[in-house]
Each structure stands twice: as structure tokens, then as C-alpha cells.
Design a protein around this motif. Structure first.
Motif, PDB file in Angstrom:
ATOM      1  N   THR A 282       4.889  -5.841   4.529  1.00 18.75           N
ATOM      2  CA  THR A 282       3.535  -5.642   4.002  1.00 18.75           C
ATOM      3  C   THR A 282       2.767  -4.746   4.956  1.00 18.75           C
ATOM      4  O   THR A 282       2.710  -4.995   6.169  1.00 18.75           O
ATOM      5  CB  THR A 282       2.815  -6.993   3.849  1.00 18.75           C
ATOM      6  N   LEU A 283       2.167  -3.693   4.425  1.00 15.80           N
ATOM      7  CA  LEU A 283       1.516  -2.674   5.245  1.00 15.80           C
ATOM      8  C   LEU A 283       0.007  -2.901   5.300  1.00 15.80           C
ATOM      9  O   LEU A 283      -0.619  -3.226   4.280  1.00 15.80           O
ATOM     10  CB  LEU A 283       1.811  -1.293   4.662  1.00 15.80           C
ATOM     11  N   PRO A 284      -0.604  -2.724   6.474  1.00 18.88           N
ATOM     12  CA  PRO A 284      -2.071  -2.914   6.565  1.00 18.88           C
ATOM     13  C   PRO A 284      -2.846  -1.860   5.786  1.00 18.88           C
ATOM     14  O   PRO A 284      -3.924  -2.146   5.267  1.00 18.88           O
ATOM     15  CB  PRO A 284      -2.333  -2.827   8.073  1.00 18.88           C
ATOM     16  N   ASP A 285      -2.312  -0.655   5.709  1.00 22.01           N
ATOM     17  CA  ASP A 285      -2.938   0.431   4.950  1.00 22.01           C
ATOM     18  C   ASP A 285      -1.873   1.119   4.111  1.00 22.01           C
ATOM     19  O   ASP A 285      -0.707   1.205   4.506  1.00 22.01           O
ATOM     20  CB  ASP A 285      -3.594   1.456   5.889  1.00 22.01           C
ATOM     21  N   PRO A 286      -2.251   1.634   2.944  1.00 26.46           N
ATOM     22  CA  PRO A 286      -1.265   2.322   2.101  1.00 26.46           C
ATOM     23  C   PRO A 286      -0.686   3.541   2.812  1.00 26.46           C
ATOM     24  O   PRO A 286      -1.367   4.229   3.574  1.00 26.46           O
ATOM     25  CB  PRO A 286      -2.066   2.723   0.861  1.00 26.46           C
ATOM     26  N   ILE A 287       0.604   3.782   2.560  1.00 24.54           N
ATOM     27  CA  ILE A 287       1.289   4.936   3.127  1.00 24.54           C
ATOM     28  C   ILE A 287       1.757   5.837   1.986  1.00 24.54           C
ATOM     29  O   ILE A 287       1.906   5.384   0.846  1.00 24.54           O
ATOM     30  CB  ILE A 287       2.485   4.524   3.999  1.00 24.54           C
ATOM     31  N   GLY A 288       2.012   7.101   2.305  1.00 21.56           N
ATOM     32  CA  GLY A 288       2.460   8.029   1.284  1.00 21.56           C
ATOM     33  C   GLY A 288       3.425   9.086   1.771  1.00 21.56           C
ATOM     34  O   GLY A 288       4.037   9.772   0.959  1.00 21.56           O
ATOM     35  N   LEU A 289       3.597   9.216   3.069  1.00 25.50           N
ATOM     36  CA  LEU A 289       4.492  10.229   3.621  1.00 25.50           C
ATOM     37  C   LEU A 289       5.923   9.703   3.688  1.00 25.50           C
ATOM     38  O   LEU A 289       6.157   8.506   3.895  1.00 25.50           O
ATOM     39  CB  LEU A 289       4.033  10.646   5.018  1.00 25.50           C
ATOM     40  N   ARG A 290       6.873  10.618   3.520  1.00 24.97           N
ATOM     41  CA  ARG A 290       8.279  10.244   3.608  1.00 24.97           C
ATOM     42  C   ARG A 290       8.610   9.676   4.980  1.00 24.97           C
ATOM     43  O   ARG A 290       9.379   8.713   5.095  1.00 24.97           O
ATOM     44  CB  ARG A 290       9.161  11.458   3.310  1.00 24.97           C
ATOM     45  N   GLU A 291       8.026  10.258   6.039  1.00 30.46           N
ATOM     46  CA  GLU A 291       8.298   9.763   7.390  1.00 30.46           C
ATOM     47  C   GLU A 291       7.865   8.309   7.536  1.00 30.46           C
ATOM     48  O   GLU A 291       8.548   7.511   8.201  1.00 30.46           O
ATOM     49  CB  GLU A 291       7.580  10.631   8.432  1.00 30.46           C
ATOM     50  N   ASP A 292       6.751   7.941   6.899  1.00 34.51           N
ATOM     51  CA  ASP A 292       6.302   6.547   6.985  1.00 34.51           C
ATOM     52  C   ASP A 292       7.254   5.617   6.222  1.00 34.51           C
ATOM     53  O   ASP A 292       7.530   4.493   6.673  1.00 34.51           O
ATOM     54  CB  ASP A 292       4.884   6.428   6.416  1.00 34.51           C
TER      55      ASP A 292
END
Length: 534
Positions: A282-292
């Protein structure tokens, strides 16, 4: 020691009600599930409305539609019905941890020491029937000291005798839609009640005596044989000498009687919980990059593989799900050619498909699961990579190709037991087959490339000229013939021209081909080319 108490649940209309329970019709139409039985279309499950019109399981579809022209039908789906019964087994776990399936439409529950948690056996039956009413299911329930007695009471108590067939007509039925347990009574021997049956402890004989012999879970043939001799009720069998009964009808009858009366132990064997391997982040903030996403995948792979290693299992299919903030859940899935619990062998395959995940407005959670696993054997899954064992390196290559092309598109040849040249090898999916050992030596020379036979014109015997692919060529050397006979026990259209004499020949341009002369059979023979030599 507390006496065992067994609860048997039978869903007599499971197949039909599984499909109807989501409908909101005030007056649902007559409905039936149709299956194939020995080449005939028959009803295998009917709704209450269809049963009220005189339809029932085992009836031919044509007869049923003649009785009820507006009958709605659906095809039988055994896999879906089995999955639905498994879901009911999980629901029944609220009453006891010992729940076993009785396919195709029953459950057996060891209620010993559990009924008091609900206020008693009557209250347990009340909860069962209320829950089933909410699910839109008809249920027949019975509680007794043994699984055999509970099974018999749930399915046969309250049934009338018709001719030589015992227990084919239902006099009374315990509908799940009736009210709660306030009107239920305990009977010894039990009788058909409005909600369910409870056999008093220690009263098995009195409960079983009035039931038809089919209630003992005998085969249909044995039950019919007993009925022809006038032995229609269980009580008729209990009064007979056991030795003569076993000599005439076999040990099956004695064994079923002993199980029902508790003289032979019959455990309730619950299905084991399925192995489940999944981890989430579960992530604290949304992510969108492939690296993330890759970083999240690295954090999930290690704990997932550790769980697999603890159970001695390896993943064969892995799924990565990305839960987006807008509620969408894109996912990617990869298959492995060899079961493994090594993160460095799984990650490259998932990385090939990460571009297929659309992050949208952001990803809130990542979930990684091993949806198919296998027991690890030997040194598989230890993660040596391409520099390690050749088998693991080959499995990694097959996995990478399968991730791009599809697992079924990567194939390998496997030797087959046949003397017919075109059938000496099988084409198998590389991801789901093992590499073959040493190939058997062929009895003669074999071509490097095989293709469907092409007709040619040949001069001479042995052949010295051949016209192939519209070109006439001179044969400088010929080896043969090698005679190969067809497989007489199989009907092979390609071999209707009879036995073949094969020749390995070399053409003047240096080409080497494999040609044969069909000697004639059901159809006339001729000369053909079937392959090219190395």
C-alpha cells in the motif's frame, strides 16, 4: 466423551437455483438444467415451479417440453456447480471447522461440540435455512449420530414408496423459505418436519427403520435387487441374518448398514485450505512512473519468494495487479517454464510487461500473487541464472520468449513411439513439458526436414531421373529401398496407398532428398518426395 453429532445438508435443486438465484422475477418461469446422459438430453435439475408441473431429474427433454412448452432450459456446467458447492462449503465453515463436500449437491458437517454456540441444534438448523433462503436455495437438513444416518434422513425421510423403487416421491419437503426454528420439534424416530430433522442421540435404529433401502447409499442395482425380493425398507434388512445378506448381496450392504448405525467409523474429512501466496504494498501517495512500479515490484518479490520457499514450492504463473485511484485494476501475468522461488528469475519476465500497465491518475496499491505453484524438486528455483545449470538457463529463455510470444507458441519436439516417419516426434509446449533424453536411433537414414509428400515423376528402378517441382534432375546416387508399412490398427488417410519403399537419393546439383514409392492399396500408388536430407 461427547457423542458425535453430524449435520447433513442437501440442496436438491442446486443446479437450477444456482442460475435462478440472481433473478428478481416475482413469478419465475419453470426452469431446468439439461445434461447429456448416455447420448440423450435429460433434465438434471429443475426449479420448484417446474417440479410443480410434474417435471423432475432424469426426465427426457422432449417429454418435459411436451408437458411444459414454455420451459426455460440451460446447459449443465459441472465445473461451475462444483465451484458453487465449494463456496457453500466455505459458508458452512461458520458452523464447524469440519465440513466436507458430498458432490454433486450436499455437505457433511461434524457438529460435535459446536451446536451450543448457536443455542442448540434447532437453532443451527434455523440459521442454515435462513441463510439458504437469502441465497435463494432449497435445503433439506438432518442431524444424527453418524454421517450415514444424517445423509439418509436429509434425502429420504418423508418419502413415499412407489412400486419397487424406494424413495422416489417426496411427500413433504423442507423448504428454505419457511420461517425460523420456533416451530421445530425433536422427534425420535424423526418424521418429515417443516424445517429439518433431528434424530435424538442414541436412536439411530428407530430413525433408519422406516426409510427406503436407497437411504443406505447403496448402488442403484443393489437397491433394485433388494426391492424385487420385497426388501424395501431399512428395517427389513436389519432383521435378516448378516451372513446370508452378505452372501447374497455382497459386503456393500453390510458395510453401509454398519456405517449408518455407527458400528464402522466414518470420518468427516474436510477439504484442506488451498495454498495462497500473495503480498501487497500500500502506497502513501499514488505513483505513475515505471521506475516507481519497478521499485514496488522489487519490494514485493522477496517476501513472496520467501513464502514460497517456506512451503517448498515454486511459482509457475505470477500476476501483478495495480490498483488505481479511479478503481480500475490493470494487471499483467507471466508464466514460467520451470517452477522457481528465485526473485531474479521472476523479475525479468514481469519487467517485459510493465509497459502494459496504465497508471491512469495514479496507483495506490500493488499486489503480487503466485496464481499457480508446484512443488520444487532437486535444485530448481535456486536462482543460479544463465551462468548456472543449463536446464535453468534454457527455462529462463523459454520464459522470456513465452512472455513475448505466448507460452503456447514456444514449442519443442519430443520422441514418439511410432515407426511412421511423420509421427516419430510430438510437438509440445516447451513451458509445460520436460526436455527429452537421448532420442532412439532410427532404423535407417532420416531426413533433416520433413514436409507433406509432393508428387514426382521417376524413371528407372532404382531411380536414376526425377522430375520434381517442374524440374527434371539426374540422380547420381541412391540408397535403399527401406520398406515401411502403415499402422494397420489406425485409419490413416495418407497411407491408403499402401506400403512404401523409401530411397535416400543425391541429385546432380548436390541436393539430397527422401523419396518413396507407394506400392498401392485402397488407392493407386506412385512416387513422392517427403523430405530433404542433411
Amino acid at each position: 466423551m461427547a457423542r458425535r453429532r453430524i449435520l447433513s445438508l442437501w440442496f436438491p435443486r442446486l443446479g437450477a437455483e444456482r442460475l435462478l438465484r440472481r433473478r428478481n422475477d416475482t413469478l419465475p418461469p419453470p426452469f431446468a438444467v439439461v445434461g447429456d446422459r448416455q447420448g440423450a438430453q435429460v433434465l438434471v435439475s429443475v426449479s420448484a415451479e417446474a417440479e410443480a408441473l410434474g417435471l423432475g431429474p432424469g426426465q427426457g427433454l422432449r417429454d418435459a417440453t411436451a408437458i411444459c412448452p414454455h420451459l426455460m432450459t440451460a446447459s449443465e456446467d459441472p465445473a461451475s456447480e462444483a465451484a458453487f458447492l465449494a463456496a457453500l462449503r466455505r459458508w458452512a465453515g461458520k458452523f464447524s471447522p469440519w465440513v466436507a463436500e458430498e458432490p454433486p449437491a450436499g455437505l457433511m458437517i461434524n457438529l460435535t461440540g459446536c451446536a451450543h454456540l448457536f443455542g442448540g441444534e434447532e437453532e443451527v438448523l434455523g440459521v442454515v435455512e435462513a441463510d439458504c433462503a437469502g441465497l435463494g436455495l432449497t435445503v433439506r437438513a438432518a442431524v444424527a449420530d453418524t454421517p450415514g444416518a444424517a445423509w439418509a434422513l436429509a434425502r429420504h425421510a418423508g418419502r413415499a414408496m412407489q412400486g419397487n423403487r424406494s424413495g422416489d416421491a417426496i411427500e413433504q419437503e423442507a423448504h428454505a423459505t419457511r420461517s425460523r426454528a420456533s416451530r421445530r420439534r425433536t422427534f425420535a424416530p424423526p418424521s418429515g418436519g417443516p424445517l429439518g430433522l433431528i434424530s435424538a442421540p442414541g436412536q439411530l435404529r428407530a430413525a433408519l427403520e422406516p426409510l427406503p433401502v436407497a437411504a443406505l447409499r447403496l448402488s442403484e442395482g443393489t437397491a433394485q435387487s433388494l426391492a424385487r425380493l420385497g426388501l424395501r425398507r431399512v428395517g427389513d434388512l436389519l432383521d435378516l441374518p448378516r451372513a446370508s445378506l452378505a452372501r447374497r448381496f455382497g459386503q456393500e450392504v453390510i458395510r453401509r448398514i454398519d456405517q449408518a448405525l455407527g458400528l464402522e467409523p466414518e470420518p468427516v474429512s474436510p477439504a484442506g485450505a488451498p495454498l495462497h501466496f500473495a503480498v501487497r504494498l500500500t502506497l502513501p501517495d499514488p505513483i505513475g512512473l515505471r521506475e516507481d512500479v519497478e521499485a514496488g515490484l522489487d519490494r514485493l518479490l522477496t517476501p513472496l519468494c520467501d513464502r514460497l520457499k517456506e512451503k517448498g514450492r515454486g511459482a509457475r504463473r505470477v500476476r501483478l495487479q495495480a490498483f488505481r485511484s479511479d478503481g480500475q485494476v490493470p494487471a499483467v501475468e507471466v508464466g514460467l517454464a520451470q517452477a522457481t522461488c528465485a526473485p531474479e528469475r521472476i523479475r525479468p519476465l514481469l519487467a517485459l510487461k510493465l509497459d502494459q500497465i496504465d497508471a491512469g491518475f495514479g496507483i495506490d496499491m500493488l499486489r503480487l500473487s503466485a496464481v499457480e505453484t508446484e512443488l520444487l524438486t532437486g535444485a530448481s528455483g535456486k536462482g543460479r541464472g544463465p551462468a548456472g545449470r543449463p536446464a535453468e538457463a534454457l527455462a529462463d529463455v523459454v520464459g522470456r520468449l513465452g512472455a513475448r510470444l505466448g507460452a503456447e507458441s514456444v514449442t519443442r519436439l519430443h520422441p514418439a513411439e511410432s515407426h511412421v516417419p511423420a509421427k516419430t516426434a510430438l510437438v509440445l509446449a516447451a513451458a509445460w513439458s520436460e526436455a527429452a533424453g537421448p532420442w532412439p536411433e532410427p532404423p535407417g537414414r532420416r531426413p533433416l526436414i520433413l514436409f507433406p509428400p509432393e508428387p514426382v515423376e521417376v524413371a528407372g528402378a532404382p531411380p536414376h531421373r526425377v522430375c520434381w517441382r517442374r524440374r527434371e534432375r539426374r540422380i547420381v546416387r541412391a540408397e535403399g529401398p527401406e520398406r515401411i508399412l502403415p499402422e494397420w490398427w489406425l485409419e490413416e488417410p495418407d497411407w491408403r496407398s499402401g506400403a512404401r519403399d523409401y530411397w535416400a537419393v543425391e541429385l546432380e546439383e548436390g541436393e539430397r532428398i527422401w523419396l518413396f514409392e507407394a506400392l498401392g492399396g485402397l488407392v493407386s500408388g506412385g512416387w513422392w518426395v517427403e523430405g530433404e536430407m542433411a
